[in-house]
Design an enzyme around this catalytic site. Structure first.
Site, short mmCIF file in Angstrom:
data_model
loop_
_atom_site.label_atom_id
_atom_site.label_comp_id
_atom_site.label_asym_id
_atom_site.label_seq_id
_atom_site.Cartn_x
_atom_site.Cartn_y
_atom_site.Cartn_z
N ASN A 162 -56.07 -68.42 36.73
CA ASN A 162 -55.81 -70.17 36.39
C ASN A 162 -56.12 -70.60 37.96
O ASN A 162 -57.20 -72.04 36.96
CB ASN A 162 -54.55 -69.95 36.11
N PRO A 186 -59.97 -60.90 43.51
CA PRO A 186 -59.94 -61.60 42.61
C PRO A 186 -59.19 -61.38 41.34
O PRO A 186 -59.23 -59.84 40.60
CB PRO A 186 -61.23 -62.43 42.94
N GLU A 188 -59.61 -60.40 37.26
CA GLU A 188 -60.97 -60.05 36.83
C GLU A 188 -62.12 -61.14 35.56
O GLU A 188 -62.75 -60.40 34.99
CB GLU A 188 -60.64 -58.90 35.84
N SER A 238 -47.87 -62.82 37.77
CA SER A 238 -46.99 -62.69 37.12
C SER A 238 -45.33 -62.19 37.77
O SER A 238 -45.62 -61.13 39.28
CB SER A 238 -46.91 -62.29 35.85
N GLU A 257 -46.77 -65.78 45.25
CA GLU A 257 -45.73 -66.77 44.06
C GLU A 257 -45.41 -66.75 42.61
O GLU A 257 -47.15 -66.01 42.23
CB GLU A 257 -47.29 -67.80 45.02
N CYS A 291 -49.06 -72.25 36.40
CA CYS A 291 -46.79 -71.53 36.50
C CYS A 291 -46.11 -73.39 37.23
O CYS A 291 -44.69 -72.49 37.08
CB CYS A 291 -47.20 -70.49 38.44
#
Length: 495
Positions: A162, A186, A188, A238, A257, A291
Site C-alpha cells: 500500500n 519488497p 510482490e 497483516s 507494524e 492500516c
C-alpha cells in the site's frame, strides 16, 4: 490512461545481492495491472537460497559499513534523497501502474514521504545522542558511565504494497544510517517501483552488500526471518503474518507494524462538516487500503442524522475510475484477496441484518465506496480489518459508549476523535489504548518525525525518527574508572 514509465530491464532480474543484479533462482512471477488486468511485466522470482546469499552479503559488508563515521553515512543518505527527488515522478507512475494508487496519492507518497525519509534519516543520526550517567553505587568521583548505541548487524526488511516506496524508505534509511546492513523483501505487487529505489543505491554511494533486495513471495520473507545471521526484523503487513514472525523470532529485536480498524469517534459537540471530511479521507483514501483507515465510525446520536446525510452526499461525489487520471478518487483494489475479503465482510454484514449502501458498481477489482449501518459487534466488519473502502457506522449515546465499543477491538493503531471540548477530548483520548489518537483530524494523518505504532495486535515498537533508531540499535554502557582515592564499597549493613 498514461503510458507506463520506461525502466532498465535489469530491474526485472529479481534480486540485488552484493551490488549485482541477478536472476532469481525460482523462475519468474507476473505482475498484473489492477486497473486493466493486463500483465505489466514478468519479474525474476527469488527463492530461499537467494535470501540466504543476500544475508551473507549483508553480514560480510557490516564491519566496514558500521565503522564508517556518521558523517559519511549521512552524506550517502543525502545523496539518496537528491536522487529520489529527481526520479520521484517516474517512480510514482510505476506505483500507480503496479498497485493502482491514484496518481495524486502516488506522487504524495514519492515526493512527500519516500524521498524525504532518506534526508531525515541523515539529520536524525547526526542528532542521535548518548548519555553521561553519574556514579551512584559508591561514594566516589572516579567513575564515568557512558551510554551509547551500537548497530545490530543485518536487518531484514519486509514491506507491503500500500505504501511500497514510503514504508521501505523509512525502514531502509534508518536501519542503514545507524550502521546496520539490510536485506529487503519488497511486496510482490510493486516489484519494479521498489527496484527503481534499489537502483539508486550504488549511485548514492552505498558499498556493495550494504543494501540487498530479493523479490518474491512469502517463502523468501520466511527465509530472511528464519536466518540466524539476521539480527533484527522490520515488517509491515497483516496481523496474522506479524504473529507468525514474532513466534519465529525470539530474542531478536522486532518492529512490527500490523493492522488497524480506526475508529473515528464523533461526539455531540463536534464540527460535523469537518468530521465528515475527515471520515471520507479516513475511510476511502486509497480505497481504504491503509492500516490507519477509519473503518468504524462511532457517531453520537445528537449529530448522527446530520452526519449521515452529509457523509452519504460526500461519498456519492467520489469519482471511481482509472488511477492515472488526476480527478480519480477511488481506483481498483490491489488484488483479488483484498476484494474477496471486502465481499465477505459486506456479505456477512448484510446477512446479519445490516443496511449496506454502495456508491457505484463493482467490476473486476473495482469495489465501490460502501457505507454499512445498523451494524452489530458479531459482524466481521466490526471485528476484523477490511482494508477496503468500507465505512461501518455505529450510533452511540455517549462518549463512554464510544470508548467501550472502540476498545472491543484487539487492534489499536490510530483512532480519530472529534470534539470542540478539548478537556473532554483529552480524557477520551487517554481512555483509548491506541498508539495514536488524532483529535479533530482524520485517522489517515501522521507526522514523519513523530513516533508511529500500535497497541495490542496492531504491532510491536515504534518507527519514524529517533524511535526507529532506538528499535535497531542496542544500548551499550561503558564504565570507566579514572583512578583516585578508593571508596569504601561496603553498604550500610556490610557484606
Amino acid at each position: 490512461m498514461l503510458a507506463n514509465p520506461a525502466f532498465d530491464k535489469k530491474l526485472l532480474s529479481g534480486s540485488l545481492i552484493d551490488g549485482r543484479w541477478q536472476s532469481g533462482s525460482a523462475g519468474t512471477f507476473a505482475v498484473r495491472s489492477p486497473h486493466s488486468g493486463d500483465i505489466l511485466h514478468e519479474v525474476g522470482r527469488s527463492g530461499p537460497d537467494d535470501a540466504r546469499r543476500a544475508v551473507q552479503a549483508a553480514k560480510a559488508a557490516f564491519p566496514a559499513w558500521s565503522a564508517l563515521s556518521v558523517v559519511e553515512r549521512a552524506q550517502i543518505m543525502r545523496n539518496m534523497h537528491r536522487l529520489f527527488v529527481e526520479r520521484a515522478e517516474t517512480i510514482a507512475r510505476m506505483v500507480t501502474a503496479e498497485v493502482a494508487k491514484p496518481i495524486l496519492a502516488a506522487r504524495e507518497e514519492t515526493f512527500e514521504y519516500s524521498s524525504p525519509s532518506w534526508g531525515k534519516a541523515a539529520e536524525e543520526i547526526l542528532r542521535y545522542r548518548g548519555m553521561l550517567l553519574p556514579s551512584t553505587q559508591e561514594k566516589s568521583n572516579n567513575k564515568r558511565l557512558v551510554l551509547g548505541h551500537r548497530p545490530l548487524g543485518v536487518i531484514g526488511v519486509i514491506t507491503p504494497y500500500n505504501f511500497p516506496t514510503d514504508i521501505s524508505s523509512i525502514a531502509l534509511a534508518h536501519a542503514a544510517v545507524a550502521g546496520n546492513t539490510t536485506v529487503w523483501k519488497p511486496t510482490e505487487y510493486a516489484p519494479v517501483a521498489c527496484a527503481m529505489v534499489a537502483e539508486m543505491f550504488a549511485e548514492a554511494g552505498f558499498p556493495d552488500g550494504v543494501m540487498n533486495m530479493v523479490q518474491g513471495y512469502g517463502d523468501v520473507g520466511a527465509a530472511i526471518v528464519d536466518d540466524s545471521d539476521v539480527k533484527g526484523i522490520f515488517f509491515t503487513g497483516s496481523t496474522a503474518t506479524g504473529e507468525r514472525i514474532a513466534r519465529a523470532n525470539p530474542l531478536r529485536p522486532m518492529l512490527l507494524e500490523l493492522g488497524g480498524d480506526g475508529p473515528q469517534i464523533v461526539l455531540e459537540d463536534a464540527d460535523v462538516d469537518a468530521a465528515v471530511e475527515g471520515a471520507v479521507v479516513g475511510a476511502f483514501y486509497y480505497s481504504g487500503q491503509v492500516c490507519t483507515s477509519s473503518e468504524r465510525l462511532l457517531i453520537h446520536e445528537a449529530v448522527y442524522d446530520e452526519f449521515m446525510e452529509k457523509f452519504r452526499k460526500a461519498t456519492a461525489a467520489l469519482r471511481m475510475g482509472d488511477p492515472f487520471l488526476e480527478d480519480t478518487d477511488i481506483g481498483p483494489l490491489c488484488n483479488e484477496a483484498t476484494r474477496e475479503r471486502a465481499r465477505a465482510h459486506v456479505g456477512d454484514a448484510r446477512a446479519k441484518g445490516a443496511t449496506v449502501e454502495q456508491f457505484g458498481e463493482e467490476h473486476a477489482l473495482y469495489f465501490p465506496p460502501t457505507i454499512i449501518t445498523n451494524a452489530s459487534s458479531e459482524m466481521l466488519v466490526c471485528r476484523e480489518e477490511s482494508f477496503a473502502p468500507i465505512a461501518t457506522v455505529i450510533k452511540v449515546a455517549s462518549a463512554e459508549e464510544a470508548i467501550t465499543i472502540a476498545n472491543q477491538s484487539e487492534l489499536g493503531l490510530v483512532a480519530s476523535l472529534w470534539s470542540k471540548d478539548l478537556a473532554k477530548a483529552w480524557r477520551v483520548a487517554e481512555a483509548l489504548p491506541h498508539g495514536t489518537v488524532n483529535v479533530n483530524e482524520t485517522s489517515n494523518y501522521w507526522d514523519q518525525l513523530a513516533p508511529f505504532g500500535g497497541a495490542g495486535k496492531s504491532g510491536v515498537g515504534r518507527e519514524l525518527s529517533q524511535w526507529f533508531l532506538d528499535s535497531f540499535t542496542e544500548k551499550k554502557l561503558i564504565s570507566f574508572d579514572l583512578g583516585g582515592p578508593r571508596a569504601d564499597r561496603r553498604v550500610a549493613g556490610g557484606w
